[in-house]
Design an enzyme around this catalytic site. Structure first.
Site, mmCIF file in Angstrom:
data_model
loop_
_atom_site.group_PDB
_atom_site.id
_atom_site.type_symbol
_atom_site.label_atom_id
_atom_site.label_comp_id
_atom_site.label_asym_id
_atom_site.label_seq_id
_atom_site.Cartn_x
_atom_site.Cartn_y
_atom_site.Cartn_z
ATOM 1 N N SER A 77 7.719 0.606 1.506
ATOM 2 C CA SER A 77 7.621 1.251 0.206
ATOM 3 C C SER A 77 8.771 2.244 -0.017
ATOM 4 C CB SER A 77 6.256 1.932 0.075
ATOM 5 O OG SER A 77 6.014 2.268 -1.265
ATOM 6 N N ASP A 110 2.839 -8.659 -4.033
ATOM 7 C CA ASP A 110 2.968 -7.241 -4.384
ATOM 8 C C ASP A 110 3.611 -7.128 -5.761
ATOM 9 O OD1 ASP A 110 3.328 -4.480 -4.452
ATOM 10 O OD2 ASP A 110 5.121 -4.554 -3.181
ATOM 11 N N HIS A 136 1.456 -5.225 -0.838
ATOM 12 C CA HIS A 136 2.466 -4.191 -0.622
ATOM 13 C C HIS A 136 2.552 -3.738 0.830
ATOM 14 C CE1 HIS A 136 5.166 -1.097 -2.045
ATOM 15 N NE2 HIS A 136 4.440 -0.158 -1.489
#
Length: 492
Positions: free
Chosen positions: A183, A416, A469
């Site tokens: 991320s 994601d 994610h």
């Protein structure tokens, strides 16, 4: 006289040793002997505690170190960083690839029950989980004005952490070292790696045996990340052909900061269609404002979580997919980044529930077992820190690192919607390297697990089929497979 000289030489030897390794007692003081909630024997040694960075007052960065279960003396040392910015790397530790998992719906003495994770990354590597920057997770300073951070400042301080950590654990200094994360760590990792490389070139001691880095669903570049969502949504069948064509014509391929009013109207329409999806994994359910599902454990749930609601079906351990990912449906732009708590005060945020980790990490017995200083305050998955994105695009960082001989694995869960693989695939291609292994599938447990393309300069782009994610959370077996193969230099 000879005896006095001998004693003097002994004293000098001790002094020199302490200069080289001033904190040799620290590892033993940091040894974790047990963890409340887990009944069993650790498969390897665990250490946790603080590395203190000098200052007035000092900054105390918290780490949890899991020694490899295979061959600690030769297996790589891998640093793991969660993103946010402002989110704790205990997310990776307890929900993704750490040595333990929470058992669904089980508690013992008011604590969630832990069991061993058969797909822990510590099966093949020595893993360091770091709460960074200061103010995040269990890392703290008595001076909270220090909780003002930026990309470049965080990279510098994390580099200093590594130098001091290797001083405390010199037996691991010869092991290959890798930096990994997901991320917003897509920013942390290349900036930190660049600092490490500069340190190596200038002879900063101890010398870190840095070999490469791994980025999962990481943000990278305003243009590539910002223009990734609409093609992703269309390719996944989330918006119609007509909507996609309309957006293409009105926005001219620029979706993240279009000045066209007609373009913005179209994007607003698309957003309203996608808003009920779990943007961290479009395959997973998302729960919204309302009553907490588990009334029996309602008293254990922190007040801040009590406005969150039900899912269509229970997710055994946690129902959240939000909490440590940036962007929030948008790319990272230069300047001050609103923290997750700030975002939550301004917009309705779906899919958030980190109840079990919050209960466990705020338990006094757990905190004592992992050597948490009380001054760190209550643990939260993500905290309200002031953070500035000041490093710009990561394209040049990746180019410099890979062209200098450092290995890079860039992976994406292909479901994601927060940092879609379409943007990541595009920027890796944009580096302009020759393809050395054409797009192909890769397998785990005898099944196609995703696709990859390998480039010159040891750059690999890889997708994980059906993952969101936080890839190791959704696909733990597959994640351990590609992680271990890549670390060992084997074909994935």
């Amino acid at each position: 006289m000879a005896m006095q000289k001998s004693m003097l030489m002994s004293v000098l030897s001790v002094c020199m040793f302490l200069q080289l390794y001033p904190l040799q007692a620290a590892p033993q003081l940091s040894l974790v002997n047990n963890l409340p909630g887990f009944n069993g024997t650790f498969p390897s040694k665990h250490y946790s505690g603080y590395v203190t960075l000098k200052g007035n007052p000092a900054k105390n960065l918290f780490y949890y170190f899991v020694v490899s279960e295979r061959n600690p003396t030769t297996d790589p040392v891998v640093l793991w960083l969660n993103g946010g910015p402002g989110c704790s790397s205990f997310d990776g530790f307890v929900y993704e690839h750490g040595p333990f998992n929470f058992e669904a719906a089980k508690q013992q003495g008011g604590l969630p029950v832990l069991h061993l994770n058969p797909y822990s990354w510590s099966k093949v590597a020595n893993m360091i989980y770091l709460d960074s920057p200061v103010g995040v997770g269990l890392s703290y300073s008595p001076n909270t004005s220090y909780y003002v951070n930026s990309d470049l400042k965080t990279a510098s301080e994390t580099h200093h952490f590594l130098l001091k950590w290797f001083e405390q654990f010199p037996e691991f200094s010869a092991n290959p070292f890798y930096i990994s994360g997901e991320s917003y760590a897509g920013i942390y990792i290349p900036t930190l790696a660049s600092n490490v490389v500069k340190g190596i070139k200038t002879g900063v001691k101890p010398i870190i045996n840095f070999k490469g880095y791994i980025v999962g669903n990481g943000v990278c570049d305003l243009e590539f990340d910002g223009n990734a969502l609409i093609p992703f949504a269309h390719g996944m069948g989330l918006i119609s052909d007509n909507m996609f064509k309309e957006a293409e014509v009105l926005c001219k391929g620029i979706y993240h900061n279009s000045v066209s009013i007609d373009c913005r109207k179209t994007l607003y329409k698309i957003d309203s269609i996608l808003e009920e999806l779990n943007r961290y994994d479009i395959l997973e359910p998302c729960f919204h404002s309302g009553e907490i599902e588990d009334e029996k454990n309602k008293s254990l749930i922190p007040q801040s979580f009590k406005q969150l609601g039900k899912t269509e079906r229970p997710l055994g351990v946690r129902k959240r997919m939000f909490g440590r990912a940036w962007p929030f449906y948008a790319p990272v732009e230069d300047g001050i980044i609103p923290s997750w708590p700030q975002l939550m005060r301004k917009v309705p945020v779906p899919c958030l529930d980190d109840v079990q980790a919050t209960i466990w990490l705020n338990n006094d017995a757990v905190r004592e077992a992992i050597h948490v200083n009380p001054e760190s305050g209550e643990w939260s998955m993500c905290v309200d820190i002031k953070y500035t994105h000041d490093a710009g695009s990561m394209i040049s960082y990746h180019k410099n690192l890979t062209s200098s001989g450092y290995r890079a694995l860039i992976y994406s869960g292909d479901h994601d919607m927060c940092v879609p693989f379409t943007g990541t695939q595009a920027w890796t291609e944009s580096l302009g390297y020759k393809t050395v292994d054409e797009w192909r599938f890769w397998k785990s447990n005898g099944q196609v697990a995703g696709f990859l393309q390998e480039y010159a300069n040891n750059l690999t782009f890889l997708t994980i089929k059906g993952a969101g994610h936080t890839v190791p959370e959704y696909k733990p077996r597959e994640s351990l497979d590609f992680f271990s193969r890549w670390l060992q230099g084997q074909p994935i």
